[in-house]
Scaffold this motif. Structure first.
Motif, PDB file in Angstrom:
ATOM      1  N   ASN A  51       0.818  -1.218   0.000  1.00 18.86           N
ATOM      2  CA  ASN A  51       0.000   0.000   0.000  1.00 18.86           C
ATOM      3  C   ASN A  51       0.851   1.267   0.000  1.00 18.86           C
ATOM      4  OD1 ASN A  51      -2.490  -1.462   0.135  1.00 18.86           O
ATOM      5  ND2 ASN A  51      -2.081  -1.827   2.310  1.00 18.86           N
ATOM      6  N   LEU A  52       1.812   1.332  -0.911  1.00 20.99           N
ATOM      7  CA  LEU A  52       2.718   2.474  -1.007  1.00 20.99           C
ATOM      8  C   LEU A  52       2.086   3.599  -1.821  1.00 20.99           C
ATOM      9  CD1 LEU A  52       6.008   0.526  -1.763  1.00 20.99           C
ATOM     10  CD2 LEU A  52       5.367   1.585   0.407  1.00 20.99           C
ATOM     11  N   PRO A  53       2.440   4.851  -1.524  1.00 20.17           N
ATOM     12  CA  PRO A  53       1.925   5.965  -2.335  1.00 20.17           C
ATOM     13  C   PRO A  53       2.521   5.937  -3.734  1.00 20.17           C
ATOM     14  CG  PRO A  53       3.582   6.760  -0.793  1.00 20.17           C
ATOM     15  CD  PRO A  53       3.312   5.325  -0.422  1.00 20.17           C
ATOM     16  N   LYS A  54       1.821   6.553  -4.662  1.00 14.80           N
ATOM     17  CA  LYS A  54       2.286   6.660  -6.032  1.00 14.80           C
ATOM     18  C   LYS A  54       3.573   7.479  -6.085  1.00 14.80           C
ATOM     19  CE  LYS A  54       0.631   8.554 -10.457  1.00 14.80           C
ATOM     20  NZ  LYS A  54      -0.509   9.253 -11.103  1.00 14.80           N
ATOM     21  N   PRO A  55       4.603   7.037  -6.819  1.00 14.01           N
ATOM     22  CA  PRO A  55       5.830   7.839  -6.935  1.00 14.01           C
ATOM     23  C   PRO A  55       5.523   9.240  -7.442  1.00 14.01           C
ATOM     24  CG  PRO A  55       6.159   5.648  -7.853  1.00 14.01           C
ATOM     25  CD  PRO A  55       4.694   5.769  -7.556  1.00 14.01           C
ATOM     26  N   GLN A  56       6.116  10.234  -6.808  1.00  9.67           N
ATOM     27  CA  GLN A  56       5.781  11.625  -7.092  1.00  9.67           C
ATOM     28  C   GLN A  56       6.081  12.032  -8.533  1.00  9.67           C
ATOM     29  OE1 GLN A  56       7.708  14.093  -4.165  1.00  9.67           O
ATOM     30  NE2 GLN A  56       6.368  13.418  -2.504  1.00  9.67           N
ATOM     31  N   GLN A  57       7.135  11.481  -9.117  1.00  4.16           N
ATOM     32  CA  GLN A  57       7.550  11.923 -10.444  1.00  4.16           C
ATOM     33  C   GLN A  57       7.112  10.996 -11.583  1.00  4.16           C
ATOM     34  OE1 GLN A  57      11.481  13.872 -10.757  1.00  4.16           O
ATOM     35  NE2 GLN A  57      11.950  12.979  -8.759  1.00  4.16           N
ATOM     36  N   ILE A  58       6.311   9.981 -11.271  1.00  2.00           N
ATOM     37  CA  ILE A  58       6.039   8.937 -12.260  1.00  2.00           C
ATOM     38  C   ILE A  58       5.362   9.467 -13.515  1.00  2.00           C
ATOM     39  CG2 ILE A  58       3.842   8.282 -11.163  1.00  2.00           C
ATOM     40  CD1 ILE A  58       4.427   5.380 -12.010  1.00  2.00           C
ATOM     41  N   ASP A  59       4.473  10.459 -13.382  1.00  2.00           N
ATOM     42  CA  ASP A  59       3.698  10.910 -14.537  1.00  2.00           C
ATOM     43  C   ASP A  59       4.545  11.595 -15.600  1.00  2.00           C
ATOM     44  OD1 ASP A  59       1.343   9.884 -13.538  1.00  2.00           O
ATOM     45  OD2 ASP A  59       0.767  11.732 -12.514  1.00  2.00           O
ATOM     46  N   PHE A  60       5.652  12.204 -15.192  1.00  2.00           N
ATOM     47  CA  PHE A  60       6.529  12.817 -16.197  1.00  2.00           C
ATOM     48  C   PHE A  60       7.846  12.067 -16.359  1.00  2.00           C
ATOM     49  CE2 PHE A  60       7.059  15.141 -12.190  1.00  2.00           C
ATOM     50  CZ  PHE A  60       8.424  15.125 -11.993  1.00  2.00           C
ATOM     51  N   ALA A  61       8.246  11.287 -15.341  1.00  2.00           N
ATOM     52  CA  ALA A  61       9.510  10.553 -15.444  1.00  2.00           C
ATOM     53  C   ALA A  61       9.416   9.405 -16.443  1.00  2.00           C
ATOM     54  CB  ALA A  61       9.938  10.029 -14.083  1.00  2.00           C
ATOM     55  N   VAL A  62       8.340   8.628 -16.367  1.00  2.00           N
ATOM     56  CA  VAL A  62       8.230   7.469 -17.253  1.00  2.00           C
ATOM     57  C   VAL A  62       8.140   7.885 -18.724  1.00  2.00           C
ATOM     58  CG1 VAL A  62       6.794   5.500 -17.917  1.00  2.00           C
ATOM     59  CG2 VAL A  62       7.331   5.896 -15.505  1.00  2.00           C
ATOM     60  N   PRO A  63       7.270   8.858 -19.095  1.00  2.00           N
ATOM     61  CA  PRO A  63       7.262   9.270 -20.507  1.00  2.00           C
ATOM     62  C   PRO A  63       8.619   9.784 -20.984  1.00  2.00           C
ATOM     63  CG  PRO A  63       5.297  10.076 -19.403  1.00  2.00           C
ATOM     64  CD  PRO A  63       6.197   9.526 -18.331  1.00  2.00           C
ATOM     65  N   ALA A  64       9.317  10.530 -20.137  1.00  2.00           N
ATOM     66  CA  ALA A  64      10.642  11.022 -20.535  1.00  2.00           C
ATOM     67  C   ALA A  64      11.623   9.871 -20.685  1.00  2.00           C
ATOM     68  CB  ALA A  64      11.158  12.028 -19.511  1.00  2.00           C
ATOM     69  N   ASN A  65      11.555   8.902 -19.773  1.00  2.00           N
ATOM     70  CA  ASN A  65      12.510   7.799 -19.811  1.00  2.00           C
ATOM     71  C   ASN A  65      12.219   6.814 -20.937  1.00  2.00           C
ATOM     72  OD1 ASN A  65      14.019   8.788 -17.697  1.00  2.00           O
ATOM     73  ND2 ASN A  65      12.794   7.735 -16.137  1.00  2.00           N
ATOM     74  N   LEU A  66      10.992   6.823 -21.443  1.00  2.00           N
ATOM     75  CA  LEU A  66      10.711   6.017 -22.628  1.00  2.00           C
ATOM     76  C   LEU A  66      11.428   6.584 -23.847  1.00  2.00           C
ATOM     77  CD1 LEU A  66       6.937   5.176 -22.136  1.00  2.00           C
ATOM     78  CD2 LEU A  66       8.870   3.586 -22.040  1.00  2.00           C
ATOM     79  N   ARG A  67      11.926   7.809 -23.728  1.00  3.48           N
ATOM     80  CA  ARG A  67      12.777   8.408 -24.765  1.00  3.48           C
ATOM     81  C   ARG A  67      14.236   8.390 -24.295  1.00  3.48           C
ATOM     82  NH1 ARG A  67       8.774  12.205 -23.982  1.00  3.48           N
ATOM     83  NH2 ARG A  67      10.284  13.721 -23.166  1.00  3.48           N
ATOM     84  N   CYS A  68      14.592   7.399 -23.511  1.00  2.00           N
ATOM     85  CA  CYS A  68      15.926   7.301 -22.894  1.00  2.00           C
ATOM     86  C   CYS A  68      17.036   7.597 -23.896  1.00  2.00           C
ATOM     87  CB  CYS A  68      16.113   5.895 -22.338  1.00  2.00           C
ATOM     88  SG  CYS A  68      17.737   5.574 -21.658  1.00  2.00           S
ATOM     89  N   GLY A  69      17.846   8.600 -23.567  1.00  3.11           N
ATOM     90  CA  GLY A  69      18.952   8.938 -24.437  1.00  3.11           C
ATOM     91  C   GLY A  69      18.565   9.800 -25.620  1.00  3.11           C
ATOM     92  N   ILE A  70      17.296  10.174 -25.712  1.00  2.00           N
ATOM     93  CA  ILE A  70      16.833  10.958 -26.859  1.00  2.00           C
ATOM     94  C   ILE A  70      16.544  12.399 -26.475  1.00  2.00           C
ATOM     95  CG2 ILE A  70      15.085  11.114 -28.686  1.00  2.00           C
ATOM     96  CD1 ILE A  70      16.991   8.698 -28.837  1.00  2.00           C
ATOM     97  N   GLN A  71      16.079  12.611 -25.217  1.00  2.00           N
ATOM     98  CA  GLN A  71      15.777  13.985 -24.826  1.00  2.00           C
ATOM     99  C   GLN A  71      17.034  14.839 -24.931  1.00  2.00           C
ATOM    100  OE1 GLN A  71      15.436  11.363 -22.733  1.00  2.00           O
ATOM    101  NE2 GLN A  71      16.278  11.785 -20.725  1.00  2.00           N
ATOM    102  N   THR A  72      16.870  16.076 -25.293  1.00  2.00           N
ATOM    103  CA  THR A  72      18.002  16.964 -25.527  1.00  2.00           C
ATOM    104  C   THR A  72      18.376  17.710 -24.264  1.00  2.00           C
ATOM    105  OG1 THR A  72      16.521  18.716 -26.264  1.00  2.00           O
ATOM    106  CG2 THR A  72      17.440  17.279 -27.952  1.00  2.00           C
ATOM    107  N   ALA A  73      19.594  18.225 -24.238  1.00  2.00           N
ATOM    108  CA  ALA A  73      20.062  18.955 -23.077  1.00  2.00           C
ATOM    109  C   ALA A  73      19.299  20.262 -22.940  1.00  2.00           C
ATOM    110  CB  ALA A  73      21.556  19.255 -23.215  1.00  2.00           C
ATOM    111  N   PRO A  74      19.034  20.723 -21.682  1.00  2.00           N
ATOM    112  CA  PRO A  74      18.330  21.977 -21.490  1.00  2.00           C
ATOM    113  C   PRO A  74      19.175  23.146 -21.992  1.00  2.00           C
ATOM    114  CG  PRO A  74      19.206  21.154 -19.401  1.00  2.00           C
ATOM    115  CD  PRO A  74      19.412  20.073 -20.409  1.00  2.00           C
ATOM    116  N   SER A  75      18.498  24.170 -22.511  1.00  2.00           N
ATOM    117  CA  SER A  75      19.197  25.343 -23.030  1.00  2.00           C
ATOM    118  C   SER A  75      19.647  26.235 -21.901  1.00  2.00           C
ATOM    119  CB  SER A  75      18.279  26.116 -23.967  1.00  2.00           C
ATOM    120  OG  SER A  75      17.099  26.494 -23.306  1.00  2.00           O
TER     121      SER A  75
END
Length: 254
Positions: free
Chosen positions: A230-254
């Motif tokens: 009965n653990l709480p939902k990970p706080q960053q899951i909603d944006f971490a997983v979609p970003a990590n599905l592009r692992c190595g593809i997201q570009t560096a911040p400007s």
């Protein structure tokens, strides 16, 4: 797959490290997600890899690589993380020539995909890939070619294990992964997890085989415990997983 990254399952790995071989190892910490990032390098060839880099600390990792005079070949993830965004994509920009690596079964994009039995080479060393699903279907454990250390991601933590209640997790699968792929290593093999929440840094196979309060249970008891955390939902899951599905593809911040 082309290049010297991989060897097929069952083929002998490159030269074993040996007790006197010049392996460089650095364990680094990201406090928000309590994630460990590992830098491994060959002191002679200067070739290196990073395991589980985090976006917020990618610049720190790149700085250390440069300070130590290393050439980062690969930024490797043990799985598609839910609690932080990988630093693989940024590291590809900060350190040209670095390639991102993740399991094919993760469903994530990367420069290179690995499978059970593949090996990642850096200098005279190699990491064997052992599929260890259960926390997620694409989890892997990386074992140094002399079996002196294993980087277990979220599959096996120090006196714990990764949760199995999201990202297609399965407690029964995780139990068998740990017992068949990790607990079969030598007892003195060092265990380096992806996270720790209690200030611990390293364990051994023998310690976890005998002292891990979850994984010393029977499979049926383990499944019951995991199904009732009965653990709480990970706080960053909603944006971490979609970003990590592009692992190595997201570009560096400007």
């Amino acid at each position: 797959m082309a290049g010297r990254l991989l060897t097929v399952a069952g083929r002998q790995l490159s030269q074993h490290s040996g007790s006197g071989a010049p392996l460089l190892l650095r364990q680094m910490f990201e406090p928000k997600s309590c994630t460990y990032t590992y830098l491994l390098g060959d002191r002679e060839s200067r070739e290196a890899i990073l395991i589980d880099p985090v976006l917020e600390t990618a610049a720190r990792d790149a700085k250390l690589v440069k300070e130590l005079g290393l050439r980062l070949l690969y930024a490797v993830n043990t799985h598609c993380h839910a609690d932080h965004i990988t630093g693989s994509g940024v590291l590809r920009s900060l350190l040209p020539g670095c390639q991102s690596v993740i399991s094919r079964l993760s469903g994530a994009q990367a420069d290179l995909h690995i499978e059970d039995g593949d090996s990642i080479h850096f200098g005279r060393f190699a990491l064997e890939t052992r599929a260890s699903p259960g926390h997620t279907p694409g989890c892997v454990t990386f074992v140094l070619n002399d079996h002196s250390m294993a980087f277990t991601g979220d599959a096996l933590l120090i006196r714990g294990c990764g949760r199995t209640d999201f990202q297609q997790g399965c407690a029964k699968t995780l139990y068998h992964s740990v017992h068949e792929k990790i607990f079969t290593l030598p007892g003195d093999c060092l265990i380096y997890p992806a996270h720790d929440y209690h200030g611990l840094t390293v364990s051994t196979v023998e310690e976890e085989r005998t002292l891990n309060p979850r994984l010393t249970l029977s499979c049926e008891e383990f499944v019951k415990v995991m199904d009732n955390l009965n653990l709480p939902k990970p706080q960053q899951i909603d944006f971490a997983v979609p970003a990590n599905l592009r692992c190595g593809i997201q570009t560096a911040p400007s």
